[in-house]
Enzyme design. Structure first.
Site, short mmCIF file in Angstrom:
data_model
loop_
_atom_site.label_atom_id
_atom_site.label_comp_id
_atom_site.label_asym_id
_atom_site.label_seq_id
_atom_site.Cartn_x
_atom_site.Cartn_y
_atom_site.Cartn_z
N ASN A 111 45.47 41.31 32.24
CA ASN A 111 45.55 40.61 30.97
C ASN A 111 45.09 41.52 29.83
O ASN A 111 44.17 42.30 29.97
CB ASN A 111 44.76 39.30 31.01
CG ASN A 111 43.35 39.42 30.47
OD1 ASN A 111 43.13 39.47 29.26
ND2 ASN A 111 42.38 39.46 31.38
N PHE A 115 41.11 37.62 23.38
CA PHE A 115 40.48 36.39 22.91
C PHE A 115 41.37 35.56 21.97
O PHE A 115 40.94 35.17 20.87
CB PHE A 115 39.16 36.68 22.17
CG PHE A 115 38.07 37.28 23.00
CD1 PHE A 115 38.10 37.26 24.38
CD2 PHE A 115 36.98 37.88 22.38
CE1 PHE A 115 37.07 37.82 25.14
CE2 PHE A 115 35.94 38.44 23.11
CZ PHE A 115 35.98 38.41 24.49
N SER A 175 34.53 41.95 28.02
CA SER A 175 36.00 41.99 28.04
C SER A 175 36.48 43.38 27.63
O SER A 175 36.03 43.92 26.61
CB SER A 175 36.58 40.95 27.08
OG SER A 175 37.97 41.15 26.93
N ASN A 177 39.34 44.03 26.46
CA ASN A 177 40.46 43.87 25.54
C ASN A 177 40.06 43.71 24.07
O ASN A 177 40.91 43.48 23.23
CB ASN A 177 41.31 42.67 25.98
CG ASN A 177 41.88 42.85 27.37
OD1 ASN A 177 42.38 43.92 27.70
ND2 ASN A 177 41.76 41.84 28.20
N THR A 178 38.77 43.78 23.80
CA THR A 178 38.27 43.77 22.42
C THR A 178 37.54 45.09 22.19
O THR A 178 36.58 45.41 22.90
CB THR A 178 37.31 42.58 22.18
OG1 THR A 178 38.05 41.36 22.36
CG2 THR A 178 36.74 42.63 20.78
N LYS A 217 27.89 37.48 30.63
CA LYS A 217 29.00 37.92 31.50
C LYS A 217 29.15 39.43 31.41
O LYS A 217 29.36 39.98 30.33
CB LYS A 217 30.31 37.23 31.11
CG LYS A 217 31.43 37.48 32.11
CD LYS A 217 32.57 36.50 31.93
CE LYS A 217 33.62 36.65 33.03
NZ LYS A 217 34.67 35.63 32.96
N ASN A 246 33.43 40.26 34.92
CA ASN A 246 34.65 40.19 34.13
C ASN A 246 35.75 41.00 34.82
O ASN A 246 35.58 41.43 35.97
CB ASN A 246 34.37 40.74 32.72
CG ASN A 246 35.17 40.02 31.64
OD1 ASN A 246 36.35 39.75 31.81
ND2 ASN A 246 34.52 39.71 30.53
N SER A 319 42.28 33.70 39.26
CA SER A 319 43.51 34.24 39.85
C SER A 319 43.85 33.57 41.18
O SER A 319 45.02 33.34 41.49
CB SER A 319 43.36 35.75 40.05
OG SER A 319 43.07 36.39 38.83
#
Length: 336
Positions: A111, A115, A175, A177-178, A217, A246, A319
């Site tokens: 992914n 967010f 995360s 992705n940030t 997390k 994560n 998942s």
């Protein structure tokens, strides 16, 4: 068998569209009636962690229901607790689509979401509507446009707003992705974050006469030394729980054939052993002073038991639900 037939059809659809579709279907009243008829109630296996009572040890991980729109529908699948989010102070679109990819042969998901959510105020409206009587966790993050040096303020804004509506609050600092978010896991930045979050928690506790636990997390890509350091800080600042883990950026977990040019967080079966290893290290150094929530690659009763035997008090699934369906949850709850 029935779910695997449905899955074949769903997997013909682009992943994010399939995700949204199935959640909307779960909210249909006729589907609710069918679920109530066919899904027999599960035995309660109550456990106390973070001074909260969980009906069972199996939770839904953050990311499935980002805005808290489907809590009641998802709860019918048997979860003892549901974590919604990640949510940020202000609404944001997230990264460009497509941003969700399946690796079917490895039961993996990549992914690159970033967010996407409708903001903390919208989430509060949805939480007020929910009739779910189990534990609800709220996973919070910083907005993409907030500089990393001001990230703590975003978390404090979210804590203050969500405090009365959450059973626990999960702080997402891992995360991939940030941009720069994972820097908050290290050194003085971690200390500053934990100090300010704990201060806010104490302030809100005194104001509302309600204690809402805080969970942090963390990433599976931390070194052993870094995990030990985080453990010491969690104990020092009296943090209630840690969520391990994560998604990962370690693509060596995929075979050459499965490797992809996508650079988002990898979850699912490839992450299973790596997240369990992090749990083992945490368990050794936290010495039962901090609740451990294990997540990453749980796709069977055996893998769930492995997480728990490695030190997880509670576990979460994401998942595994996509690849194996609701039966997996019920099988684990009965087996544990």
């Amino acid at each position: 068998m029935f779910y695997y037939l449905i899955r074949k059809l769903l997997f013909l659809i682009e992943p994010e569209k399939a995700h949204t579709f199935i959640l909307k279907v779960l909210n249909f009243k006729i589907i609710q009636i069918i679920m109530n008829f066919f899904l027999k109630s599960l035995p309660l296996k109550k456990n106390r962690y973070m001074n909260l009572i969980f009906n069972n040890k199996i939770g839904l991980a953050a990311g499935v229901d980002k805005n808290g729109e489907y809590i009641d529908s998802l709860s019918k699948l048997g979860f003892g607790f549901i974590e919604v989010g990640t949510v940020t102070p202000l609404p944001q679109y997230g990264n460009k689509k497509p941003r969700l990819f399946r690796i079917n042969e490895k039961e993996g998901i990549i992914n690159m979401m970033g967010f996407p959510n409708l903001g903390i105020d919208n989430l509060i409206k949805n939480l007020k509507k929910s009739k779910f009587t189990g534990i609800i966790g709220v996973n919070i993050g910083k907005n993409k446009n907030t500089p990393i040096e001001n990230a703590v303020n975003d978390y404090l804004i979210c804590i203050e707003k969500i405090y009365l509506y959450a059973d626990y609050i999960a702080i997402n600092i891992s995360s991939p992705n940030t941009i720069d978010l994972k820097k908050l896991q290290y050194g003085s930045e971690l200390k500053n974050l934990l100090k300010n979050i704990k201060k806010k928690q104490i302030e809100m506790h005194k104001k509302h006469y309600k204690y809402v636990p805080i969970a942090i997390k963390i990433s599976p890509d931390l070194s052993k030394k870094e995990i030990i350091y985080i453990s010491s800080q969690l104990i020092y600042y009296n943090i209630d729980a840690v969520i391990a883990t994560n998604t990962t950026l370690d693509y060596s977990l995929l075979s050459t054939k499965q490797k992809t040019k996508k650079k988002g967080g990898l979850s699912g079966l490839p992450l299973q052993k790596k997240s369990t290893n992090v749990i083992s290290i945490l368990n050794k150094h936290l010495k039962n002073k901090v609740t451990i929530i294990g997540v990453g690659g749980i796709n069977s009763l055996n893998s769930a038991q492995e997480k728990i035997s490695s030190g997880a008090d509670l576990i979460q699934i994401y998942s595994g639900l996509i690849y194996h369906g609701p039966k997996l949850i019920r099988k684990i709850i009965k087996g544990l």
